[in-house]
Design a protein around this motif. Sequence first.
Motif, PDB file in Angstrom:
ATOM      1  N   ALA A 150       0.849  -1.188   0.000  1.00  0.00           N
ATOM      2  CA  ALA A 150       0.000   0.000   0.000  1.00  0.00           C
ATOM      3  C   ALA A 150       0.884   1.237   0.000  1.00  0.00           C
ATOM      4  O   ALA A 150       1.720   1.413   0.887  1.00  0.00           O
ATOM      5  CB  ALA A 150      -0.913   0.003   1.229  1.00  0.00           C
ATOM      6  N   ALA A 151       0.718   2.076  -1.024  1.00  0.00           N
ATOM      7  CA  ALA A 151       1.383   3.373  -1.071  1.00  0.00           C
ATOM      8  C   ALA A 151       0.371   4.387  -0.549  1.00  0.00           C
ATOM      9  O   ALA A 151      -0.706   4.544  -1.115  1.00  0.00           O
ATOM     10  CB  ALA A 151       1.804   3.713  -2.495  1.00  0.00           C
ATOM     11  N   VAL A 152       0.722   5.038   0.550  1.00  0.00           N
ATOM     12  CA  VAL A 152      -0.188   5.963   1.223  1.00  0.00           C
ATOM     13  C   VAL A 152       0.364   7.371   1.059  1.00  0.00           C
ATOM     14  O   VAL A 152       1.467   7.673   1.518  1.00  0.00           O
ATOM     15  CB  VAL A 152      -0.320   5.613   2.729  1.00  0.00           C
ATOM     16  CG1 VAL A 152      -1.303   6.553   3.409  1.00  0.00           C
ATOM     17  CG2 VAL A 152      -0.729   4.160   2.914  1.00  0.00           C
ATOM     18  N   ARG A 153      -0.407   8.223   0.402  1.00  0.00           N
ATOM     19  CA  ARG A 153       0.026   9.600   0.153  1.00  0.00           C
ATOM     20  C   ARG A 153      -0.795  10.565   0.998  1.00  0.00           C
ATOM     21  O   ARG A 153      -2.021  10.587   0.918  1.00  0.00           O
ATOM     22  CB  ARG A 153      -0.141   9.938  -1.323  1.00  0.00           C
ATOM     23  CG  ARG A 153       0.263  11.369  -1.654  1.00  0.00           C
ATOM     24  CD  ARG A 153       0.365  11.604  -3.125  1.00  0.00           C
ATOM     25  NE  ARG A 153       1.506  10.811  -3.602  1.00  0.00           N
ATOM     26  CZ  ARG A 153       1.735  10.552  -4.868  1.00  0.00           C
ATOM     27  NH1 ARG A 153       0.925  11.002  -5.796  1.00  0.00           N
ATOM     28  NH2 ARG A 153       2.790   9.841  -5.234  1.00  0.00           N
ATOM     29  N   ASP A 154      -0.104  11.369   1.785  1.00  0.00           N
ATOM     30  CA  ASP A 154      -0.742  12.424   2.570  1.00  0.00           C
ATOM     31  C   ASP A 154      -1.118  13.544   1.603  1.00  0.00           C
ATOM     32  O   ASP A 154      -0.261  14.112   0.940  1.00  0.00           O
ATOM     33  CB  ASP A 154       0.241  12.934   3.628  1.00  0.00           C
ATOM     34  CG  ASP A 154      -0.327  14.034   4.515  1.00  0.00           C
ATOM     35  OD1 ASP A 154      -1.378  14.620   4.177  1.00  0.00           O
ATOM     36  OD2 ASP A 154       0.298  14.317   5.556  1.00  0.00           O
ATOM     37  N   VAL A 155      -2.411  13.834   1.486  1.00  0.00           N
ATOM     38  CA  VAL A 155      -2.877  14.854   0.541  1.00  0.00           C
ATOM     39  C   VAL A 155      -3.369  16.118   1.258  1.00  0.00           C
ATOM     40  O   VAL A 155      -4.133  16.901   0.699  1.00  0.00           O
ATOM     41  CB  VAL A 155      -3.968  14.290  -0.412  1.00  0.00           C
ATOM     42  CG1 VAL A 155      -3.375  13.230  -1.330  1.00  0.00           C
ATOM     43  CG2 VAL A 155      -5.155  13.752   0.344  1.00  0.00           C
ATOM     44  N   THR A 156      -2.892  16.320   2.481  1.00  0.00           N
ATOM     45  CA  THR A 156      -3.298  17.495   3.260  1.00  0.00           C
ATOM     46  C   THR A 156      -3.017  18.784   2.508  1.00  0.00           C
ATOM     47  O   THR A 156      -3.910  19.638   2.367  1.00  0.00           O
ATOM     48  CB  THR A 156      -2.560  17.516   4.623  1.00  0.00           C
ATOM     49  OG1 THR A 156      -2.836  16.307   5.318  1.00  0.00           O
ATOM     50  CG2 THR A 156      -2.983  18.709   5.456  1.00  0.00           C
ATOM     51  N   GLU A 157      -1.799  18.959   2.020  1.00  0.00           N
ATOM     52  CA  GLU A 157      -1.435  20.202   1.320  1.00  0.00           C
ATOM     53  C   GLU A 157      -2.231  20.376   0.041  1.00  0.00           C
ATOM     54  O   GLU A 157      -2.655  21.489  -0.288  1.00  0.00           O
ATOM     55  CB  GLU A 157       0.067  20.249   1.034  1.00  0.00           C
ATOM     56  CG  GLU A 157       0.900  20.463   2.272  1.00  0.00           C
ATOM     57  CD  GLU A 157       0.484  21.704   3.066  1.00  0.00           C
ATOM     58  OE1 GLU A 157       0.272  22.781   2.467  1.00  0.00           O
ATOM     59  OE2 GLU A 157       0.352  21.588   4.296  1.00  0.00           O
ATOM     60  N   ARG A 158      -2.453  19.305  -0.700  1.00  0.00           N
ATOM     61  CA  ARG A 158      -3.238  19.391  -1.928  1.00  0.00           C
ATOM     62  C   ARG A 158      -4.663  19.845  -1.623  1.00  0.00           C
ATOM     63  O   ARG A 158      -5.222  20.688  -2.311  1.00  0.00           O
ATOM     64  CB  ARG A 158      -3.261  18.054  -2.657  1.00  0.00           C
ATOM     65  CG  ARG A 158      -3.964  18.176  -4.003  1.00  0.00           C
ATOM     66  CD  ARG A 158      -4.150  16.896  -4.752  1.00  0.00           C
ATOM     67  NE  ARG A 158      -3.040  15.969  -4.645  1.00  0.00           N
ATOM     68  CZ  ARG A 158      -3.184  14.670  -4.782  1.00  0.00           C
ATOM     69  NH1 ARG A 158      -4.372  14.135  -5.009  1.00  0.00           N
ATOM     70  NH2 ARG A 158      -2.150  13.864  -4.708  1.00  0.00           N
ATOM     71  N   ARG A 159      -5.248  19.274  -0.565  1.00  0.00           N
ATOM     72  CA  ARG A 159      -6.617  19.663  -0.172  1.00  0.00           C
ATOM     73  C   ARG A 159      -6.654  21.123   0.270  1.00  0.00           C
ATOM     74  O   ARG A 159      -7.590  21.856  -0.054  1.00  0.00           O
ATOM     75  CB  ARG A 159      -7.122  18.763   0.947  1.00  0.00           C
ATOM     76  CG  ARG A 159      -7.289  17.318   0.522  1.00  0.00           C
ATOM     77  CD  ARG A 159      -8.758  16.983   0.288  1.00  0.00           C
ATOM     78  NE  ARG A 159      -8.893  15.657  -0.271  1.00  0.00           N
ATOM     79  CZ  ARG A 159      -9.122  14.564   0.448  1.00  0.00           C
ATOM     80  NH1 ARG A 159      -9.254  14.651   1.755  1.00  0.00           N
ATOM     81  NH2 ARG A 159      -9.232  13.397  -0.144  1.00  0.00           N
ATOM     82  N   ARG A 160      -5.652  21.573   1.038  1.00  0.00           N
ATOM     83  CA  ARG A 160      -5.606  22.982   1.472  1.00  0.00           C
ATOM     84  C   ARG A 160      -5.501  23.911   0.275  1.00  0.00           C
ATOM     85  O   ARG A 160      -6.177  24.936   0.216  1.00  0.00           O
ATOM     86  CB  ARG A 160      -4.412  23.206   2.403  1.00  0.00           C
ATOM     87  CG  ARG A 160      -4.647  22.762   3.802  1.00  0.00           C
ATOM     88  CD  ARG A 160      -3.499  23.206   4.701  1.00  0.00           C
ATOM     89  NE  ARG A 160      -3.604  22.507   5.957  1.00  0.00           N
ATOM     90  CZ  ARG A 160      -2.614  21.999   6.637  1.00  0.00           C
ATOM     91  NH1 ARG A 160      -1.386  22.115   6.195  1.00  0.00           N
ATOM     92  NH2 ARG A 160      -2.813  21.376   7.767  1.00  0.00           N
ATOM     93  N   SER A 161      -4.648  23.551  -0.678  1.00  0.00           N
ATOM     94  CA  SER A 161      -4.482  24.380  -1.876  1.00  0.00           C
ATOM     95  C   SER A 161      -5.775  24.433  -2.676  1.00  0.00           C
ATOM     96  O   SER A 161      -6.165  25.505  -3.156  1.00  0.00           O
ATOM     97  CB  SER A 161      -3.362  23.834  -2.754  1.00  0.00           C
ATOM     98  OG  SER A 161      -2.137  23.922  -2.096  1.00  0.00           O
ATOM     99  N   ALA A 162      -6.439  23.310  -2.827  1.00  0.00           N
ATOM    100  CA  ALA A 162      -7.701  23.275  -3.568  1.00  0.00           C
ATOM    101  C   ALA A 162      -8.762  24.115  -2.863  1.00  0.00           C
ATOM    102  O   ALA A 162      -9.515  24.850  -3.515  1.00  0.00           O
ATOM    103  CB  ALA A 162      -8.183  21.836  -3.724  1.00  0.00           C
ATOM    104  N   GLN A 163      -8.802  24.025  -1.539  1.00  0.00           N
ATOM    105  CA  GLN A 163      -9.775  24.808  -0.768  1.00  0.00           C
ATOM    106  C   GLN A 163      -9.481  26.297  -0.904  1.00  0.00           C
ATOM    107  O   GLN A 163     -10.380  27.113  -1.108  1.00  0.00           O
ATOM    108  CB  GLN A 163      -9.736  24.402   0.699  1.00  0.00           C
ATOM    109  CG  GLN A 163     -10.574  25.284   1.583  1.00  0.00           C
ATOM    110  CD  GLN A 163     -11.682  24.534   2.248  1.00  0.00           C
ATOM    111  OE1 GLN A 163     -11.660  23.318   2.295  1.00  0.00           O
ATOM    112  NE2 GLN A 163     -12.641  25.252   2.732  1.00  0.00           N
ATOM    113  N   ALA A 164      -8.216  26.675  -0.808  1.00  0.00           N
ATOM    114  CA  ALA A 164      -7.834  28.084  -0.936  1.00  0.00           C
ATOM    115  C   ALA A 164      -8.175  28.604  -2.328  1.00  0.00           C
ATOM    116  O   ALA A 164      -8.680  29.730  -2.471  1.00  0.00           O
ATOM    117  CB  ALA A 164      -6.347  28.255  -0.649  1.00  0.00           C
TER     118      ALA A 164
END
Length: 174
Positions: A150-164
């Motif tokens: 399982a390759a697990v990618r933290d997408v916190t920054e991507r979600r923040r950028s999309a929200q902004a």
Amino acid sequence: IGKRFTRFSTEMSVSPVFDQSGQVSGAAAILRDIGERKEAERRFQSLLDAAPDAIVIADRDGKIVLVNQQVEKDFGYAREELLDKSVEFLVPERRGTRQSKHRAGFMLDAETRPMGLGLELTAQRRDGSEFPVEISLRPYEGTDGLLVIAAVRDVTERRRSAQALAESRERFRR
């Protein structure tokens, strides 16, 4: 004079030796040089540790058998703490039961694929905090049976950028 000794990794098997009356009369030992295997394991772990995503490798029963350094960074556990734990250990408790059902389904039809398409997947850190992830699954048939990578990618920054970006567009429309 001047004898040189070389250290090398070995694996030893010991078996009892029985006499004609069935009593143990000694032991037979077999030593194997496992240096090449150890070096291959070290190289494999180095490759895993170079991956930018957290990599969790689990057996058929969902027990963690190997992780990389990114798992330690993202989840806050030392790798030794995760070995032999269920992969559900890294999932928020409210999703653990559903996760184990998804895992069982994957094992029935193991093929490379993203996990949870269309779902908001989250993982849980040691401190209990959660973070959004994308997970890609890949089966691997090894000498110890079927493993799941399982390759697990933290997408916190991507979600923040999309929200902004979405908020910025909304302000612009007003």
